[in-house]
Design an enzyme around this catalytic site. Structure first.
Site, mmCIF file in Angstrom:
data_model
loop_
_atom_site.group_PDB
_atom_site.id
_atom_site.type_symbol
_atom_site.label_atom_id
_atom_site.label_comp_id
_atom_site.label_asym_id
_atom_site.label_seq_id
_atom_site.Cartn_x
_atom_site.Cartn_y
_atom_site.Cartn_z
ATOM 1 N N CYS A 380 45.068 39.017 110.903
ATOM 2 C CA CYS A 380 45.844 39.993 109.915
ATOM 3 C C CYS A 380 45.176 39.835 108.360
ATOM 4 O O CYS A 380 43.698 40.399 108.630
ATOM 5 C CB CYS A 380 47.316 39.287 109.339
ATOM 6 S SG CYS A 380 48.300 40.424 108.373
ATOM 7 N N HIS A 517 49.747 39.625 114.758
ATOM 8 C CA HIS A 517 49.866 38.280 114.757
ATOM 9 C C HIS A 517 50.236 37.904 116.335
ATOM 10 O O HIS A 517 51.241 37.749 116.679
ATOM 11 C CB HIS A 517 51.060 37.774 113.866
ATOM 12 C CG HIS A 517 50.857 37.733 112.353
ATOM 13 N ND1 HIS A 517 50.441 36.804 111.736
ATOM 14 C CD2 HIS A 517 50.913 38.821 111.666
ATOM 15 C CE1 HIS A 517 50.105 37.251 110.470
ATOM 16 N NE2 HIS A 517 50.530 38.450 110.429
ATOM 17 N N GLU A 519 49.912 35.076 117.737
ATOM 18 C CA GLU A 519 50.623 33.671 117.996
ATOM 19 C C GLU A 519 52.187 33.724 117.873
ATOM 20 O O GLU A 519 52.549 32.857 118.746
ATOM 21 C CB GLU A 519 50.233 32.875 116.678
ATOM 22 C CG GLU A 519 50.791 33.295 115.266
ATOM 23 C CD GLU A 519 49.986 34.301 114.306
ATOM 24 O OE1 GLU A 519 50.367 34.177 113.312
ATOM 25 O OE2 GLU A 519 49.345 35.052 115.036
#
Length: 545
Positions: A380, A517, A519
């Protein structure tokens, strides 16, 4: 008919109600039941979207674009179930719904009160779409006795009486502190916590005791006697080396069996918990280790990057590699100490964030990774700063900058600007500086088209992907030529081609930036391919140094 399990906490906060909820969900799933998990937070914010990570930890974003509490990340990682906006409820959201109804005149002149209007609204959220699940697990944030939590506890008390017998139970999580000088565990805080809970009409069916030492039979008897809970329903919750070892530990304590007993459900099949036992074994059998440096500005609070830490662990688990994490404060970085700070670092990650603080340090690190061919992942804001860094250090655009931190610099060339428009589900979304800050970013799952033959396409083994976003600034595609001249390449874009989603450096072994993102979608049993690849690249780098 759906059963309801309410998870409450006492004595102190941060005992791990989210892990308990996620663990219980996983154990019930292992027995073949369908499960839904929900978080009820007593604070007045509508959602955590505008809250400082130092106070609240990371904001977990769901597929449908809700900004939620980090516990929903645990729910997803332990169960594989995608949470939605209906699974994260705050006092602010409850009051917002009620006040909108009041303004419309929906209450027909009634005096709007906490009881019954607020509690009724909470109860509706408890049971939303209950016909779809065997179990709904409701975690109530905070600790018993908090004044802001009272409406939620009252709603839970009422709800347990509304549903048929044996269809709602309470699990209370407490702390058993160990007094070093006395050499003993103390049960009194747990007794007082349960007394507080019972004073508002809730009798726990199960007590889970966080402890660093085994609970003796005498202490179990004491808790059972004074808290009016069966001896067998006192669950010892010893600290584990890893949160993914908790399900197996709780199963050994028979938590899932006791829950079924309390709900008067007969055990039919043995739970399939081989995966959770395998994690315990894998944690003892890593074949190598690496050290990853995470360069951010919230390094004083590990929960600020919770999903990132977990995704790195998942990538390591997949590769049989132990991942050691070194958190590096971006504000502490200067050119003179760069080399010193990254001695022994095998891979570098610059995660997401907001604002100007620490940006210069992050850009130095992005350039250092590029010039020294160290595996690098920019997420990001980390991707945006990597692009600006290359443009500056390559001298292609010496004044390249972002609107986020250069609004007063009239000489800056704005390569990263505020998003003004994007497409969501075939609808055009417009945003300006005058919009509210909360809930106005590009949020949730969006598709990205990957360039054929690119490193990112090889990692995913796909030509298009869906990933979760949370940002209000974007790289300007009009600077594509300058970006490529600096040594980077845009290898992922939004379907309309306007939004750069992925950059990589062809001259480096592993140098990737992503606008989304990744994750947020990684799980221990389904590690995200980017983190699997990043850990593997970092391992190779460690062996070359």
């Amino acid at each position: 008919m759906c059963r309801f399990i309410f998870i409450t906490g006492g004595v102190v906060s941060s005992l791990g109600k989210g892990i308990v909820s996620a663990t219980l969900g996983a154990l019930l799933q292992a027995r073949g039941y369908s499960v839904c998990l929900r978080k009820f937070d007593p604070y007045l914010n509508y959602d955590p979207g505008t809250m400082n990570p130092f106070q609240h930890g990371e904001v977990f974003v769901t597929e449908d674009g809700a900004e939620t509490d980090l516990d929903l990340g645990h729910y997803e990682r332990f169960t594989g179930i995608e949470c939605t906006k209906n699974d994260s409820i705050t006092t602010g959201r409850i009051y917002d719904e009620i006040l909108k109804k009041e303004r419309r005149g929906d209450f027909n002149g009634e005096t709007v009160q906490v009881i019954p209007h607020v509690t009724n609204s909470i109860k509706q959220h408890f049971s939303y779409e209950a016909d779809k699940y065997d179990f709904i697990i409701c975690e109530i944030g905070g600790t018993v006795g908090d004044i802001e939590g009272l409406p939620f506890f009252e709603a839970a008390r009422q709800f347990a009486n509304d549903v048929p017998a044996n269809h709602a139970i309470f699990v209370h999580l407490t702390l058993l502190p160990y007094i070093e000088k006395a050499g003993e565990l103390k049960t009194k805080p747990t007794q007082h916590s349960v007394k507080e809970l019972r004073s508002i009409g809730i009798q726990p069916n199960v007590i889970i005791c966080r402890t660093q030492h085994p609970i003796s039979k005498a202490d179990r008897n004491k808790i059972s006697l004074f808290c009016n809970v069966r001896y067998e329903a006192i669950i010892e919750a010893m600290d584990q080396n890893n949160i993914y070892e908790v399900p197996y530990a709780y199963h050994q304590e028979k938590l899932d069996t006791i829950i079924l007993q309390e709900l008067n459900i007969e055990e039919k099949e043995r739970p399939q918990i081989n995966f959770w036992k395998e994690i315990v074994d894998r944690n003892k059998a890593f074949e190598a280790q690496i050290t990853v440096g995470i360069v951010g500005k919230y390094t004083n609070l590990r929960d600020a990057y919770k999903s990132l830490f977990e995704a790195l662990y998942h990538g390591g688990l997949h590769n049989k590699v132990a991942v050691n994490i070194v958190e590096i404060d971006a504000e502490s970085i200067e050119e003179s100490v760069l080399k010193e700070k990254f001695i022994g670092i095998d891979g570098i990650i610059v995660p997401g964030g907001f604002g100007s603080r620490g940006t210069e340090g992050k850009m130095m690190v992005a350039n250092y990774a590029y010039e020294n061919n160290i595996p690098f992942l920019g997420i990001c804001y980390g991707m945006q700063l990597a692009v600006i860094s290359r443009l500056r250090y390559s001298k292609v655009l010496k004044t390249a900058s972002s609107e986020e931190f250069s609004q007063k610099d009239h000489n800056a060339q704005i390569v990263v600007g505020r998003m003004k428009q994007w497409i969501k589900e075939n609808k055009i979304i417009d945003r300006s500086k005058n919009n509210n800050r909360g809930g106005t970013m590009r949020l949730g799952s969006y598709m990205t088209n990957l360039e054929n033959g690119s490193q990112i396409a090889q990692i995913y083994q796909k030509d298009h992907i869906f990933e979760r976003h949370r940002h209000r600034y974007e790289i300007d595609i009009d600077y594509k030529k300058e970006i490529e001249k600096s040594g980077l390449k845009i290898t992922g874009r939004s379907p309309d081609g306007h939004l750069p989603e992925v950059i990589e450096a062809p001259s480096c072994d592993w140098y990737i930036g992503v606008q989304y993102h990744p994750e947020l979608k990684s799980k221990p049993f389904d590690a995200h391919p980017l983190f699997v690849s990043f850990v593997n690249a970092s391992l190779k780098h460690s062996r070359l140094v």
